[in-house]
Design a protein around this motif. Structure first.
Motif, PDB file in Angstrom:
ATOM      1  N   THR A 134      -5.880   4.709   0.239  1.00 19.86           N
ATOM      2  CA  THR A 134      -5.330   4.868   1.584  1.00 19.86           C
ATOM      3  C   THR A 134      -6.204   4.102   2.570  1.00 19.86           C
ATOM      4  OG1 THR A 134      -6.674   6.809   2.083  1.00 19.86           O
ATOM      5  CG2 THR A 134      -4.511   7.204   1.016  1.00 19.86           C
ATOM      6  N   VAL A 135      -5.705   3.910   3.773  1.00 22.36           N
ATOM      7  CA  VAL A 135      -6.495   3.278   4.828  1.00 22.36           C
ATOM      8  C   VAL A 135      -7.760   4.099   5.077  1.00 22.36           C
ATOM      9  CG1 VAL A 135      -6.538   2.709   7.298  1.00 22.36           C
ATOM     10  CG2 VAL A 135      -4.546   2.092   5.898  1.00 22.36           C
ATOM     11  N   GLU A 136      -7.639   5.409   5.106  1.00 26.55           N
ATOM     12  CA  GLU A 136      -8.804   6.261   5.331  1.00 26.55           C
ATOM     13  C   GLU A 136      -9.860   6.038   4.257  1.00 26.55           C
ATOM     14  OE1 GLU A 136     -10.026  10.913   6.169  1.00 26.55           O
ATOM     15  OE2 GLU A 136      -7.934  10.440   5.749  1.00 26.55           O
ATOM     16  N   GLU A 137      -9.465   5.987   3.008  1.00 29.45           N
ATOM     17  CA  GLU A 137     -10.425   5.764   1.926  1.00 29.45           C
ATOM     18  C   GLU A 137     -11.080   4.384   2.050  1.00 29.45           C
ATOM     19  OE1 GLU A 137      -8.258   8.585  -1.417  1.00 29.45           O
ATOM     20  OE2 GLU A 137      -7.661   6.480  -1.238  1.00 29.45           O
ATOM     21  N   GLY A 149       0.824  -1.189   0.000  1.00 29.18           N
ATOM     22  CA  GLY A 149       0.000   0.000   0.000  1.00 29.18           C
ATOM     23  C   GLY A 149       0.865   1.248   0.000  1.00 29.18           C
ATOM     24  N   PRO A 150       0.235   2.411   0.038  1.00 28.46           N
ATOM     25  CA  PRO A 150       0.962   3.668  -0.081  1.00 28.46           C
ATOM     26  C   PRO A 150       1.649   4.139   1.197  1.00 28.46           C
ATOM     27  CG  PRO A 150      -1.371   4.116   0.094  1.00 28.46           C
ATOM     28  CD  PRO A 150      -1.215   2.618   0.030  1.00 28.46           C
ATOM     29  N   ALA A 151       1.305   3.536   2.343  1.00 23.38           N
ATOM     30  CA  ALA A 151       1.897   3.983   3.614  1.00 23.38           C
ATOM     31  C   ALA A 151       2.169   2.773   4.501  1.00 23.38           C
ATOM     32  CB  ALA A 151       0.965   4.950   4.333  1.00 23.38           C
ATOM     33  N   ARG A 164      -2.674   6.488  -8.119  1.00 28.22           N
ATOM     34  CA  ARG A 164      -2.339   6.291  -6.712  1.00 28.22           C
ATOM     35  C   ARG A 164      -3.198   5.185  -6.114  1.00 28.22           C
ATOM     36  NH1 ARG A 164      -5.507   8.035  -2.942  1.00 28.22           N
ATOM     37  NH2 ARG A 164      -7.249   9.398  -3.373  1.00 28.22           N
ATOM     38  N   TYR A 194       2.755   1.109   8.230  1.00 30.46           N
ATOM     39  CA  TYR A 194       2.287   1.278   9.600  1.00 30.46           C
ATOM     40  C   TYR A 194       2.818   0.152  10.481  1.00 30.46           C
ATOM     41  CZ  TYR A 194      -1.521   4.085   7.539  1.00 30.46           C
ATOM     42  OH  TYR A 194      -2.260   5.017   6.866  1.00 30.46           O
ATOM     43  N   GLU A 211      -4.792   4.921  13.333  1.00 34.14           N
ATOM     44  CA  GLU A 211      -5.354   5.495  12.108  1.00 34.14           C
ATOM     45  C   GLU A 211      -6.826   5.112  11.952  1.00 34.14           C
ATOM     46  OE1 GLU A 211      -5.443   7.464   8.234  1.00 34.14           O
ATOM     47  OE2 GLU A 211      -4.640   7.805  10.220  1.00 34.14           O
TER      48      GLU A 211
END
Length: 152
Positions: free
Chosen positions: A133-136, A57-59, A130, A61, A69
């Motif tokens: 994200t986890v948020e999305e 993924g993009p980040a 892209r 953790y 998060e």
């Protein structure tokens, strides 16, 4: 990111329990991004022949950071809770048959040894956009992570 779906029922009730060490690092990737990457590869297999890709993924953790998060996105207090693999399987209701137990134990070891740490740009390069994200991811599936309230 689909790991979060395993514990969505726990998250609904304020628990974030995982069998992985709090500090183990990984970069969760959404299943849709993996699928899109595979589809792009299959549309031009000659271009990708002999290649090995690392899909992340993009980040990145730690599990403790990911719990924070998820907590932030949902607006609820979720502290990381470390449990054994057997307890985890029981909590999520999939039983602790030997294949499942061995799978989760192996992933736990992989994370402890840092095999899932790091970020790669392979997936976004292949798909040309892209990654989620986890948020999305949480927002798209928010109903799975929140209690449903019924008006009386």
């Amino acid at each position: 990111m689909q790991w979060l779906l395993y514990i969505s029922g726990l998250i609904r009730y304020g628990r974030y329990a995982m069998p992985f060490d709090a500090g183990s690092r990984f970069a969760p990737i959404a299943g849709r991004d993996i699928s899109l990457t595979a589809a792009k590869i299959f549309t031009d297999p000659a271009k990708h022949a002999g290649q090995t890709y690392v899909l992340t993924g993009p980040a990145e953790y730690s599990h403790e950071e990911l719990a924070a998060e998820v907590s932030r996105v949902l607006g609820k207090d979720l502290e990381f809770e470390h449990v054994t693999v057997s307890t985890f399987l029981h909590l999520i209701g999939i039983g602790d048959g030997l294949p499942k137990l061995k799978h989760f134990e192996a992933v736990t070891i992989d994370q402890q040894e840092g095999r899932l740490a790091g970020i790669s740009d392979d997936a976004p390069t292949i798909i040309g956009e892209r990654l989620a994200t986890v948020e999305e991811f949480i927002n798209e599936l928010r109903a799975l992570f929140e209690l449903e309230y019924k008006a009386a």
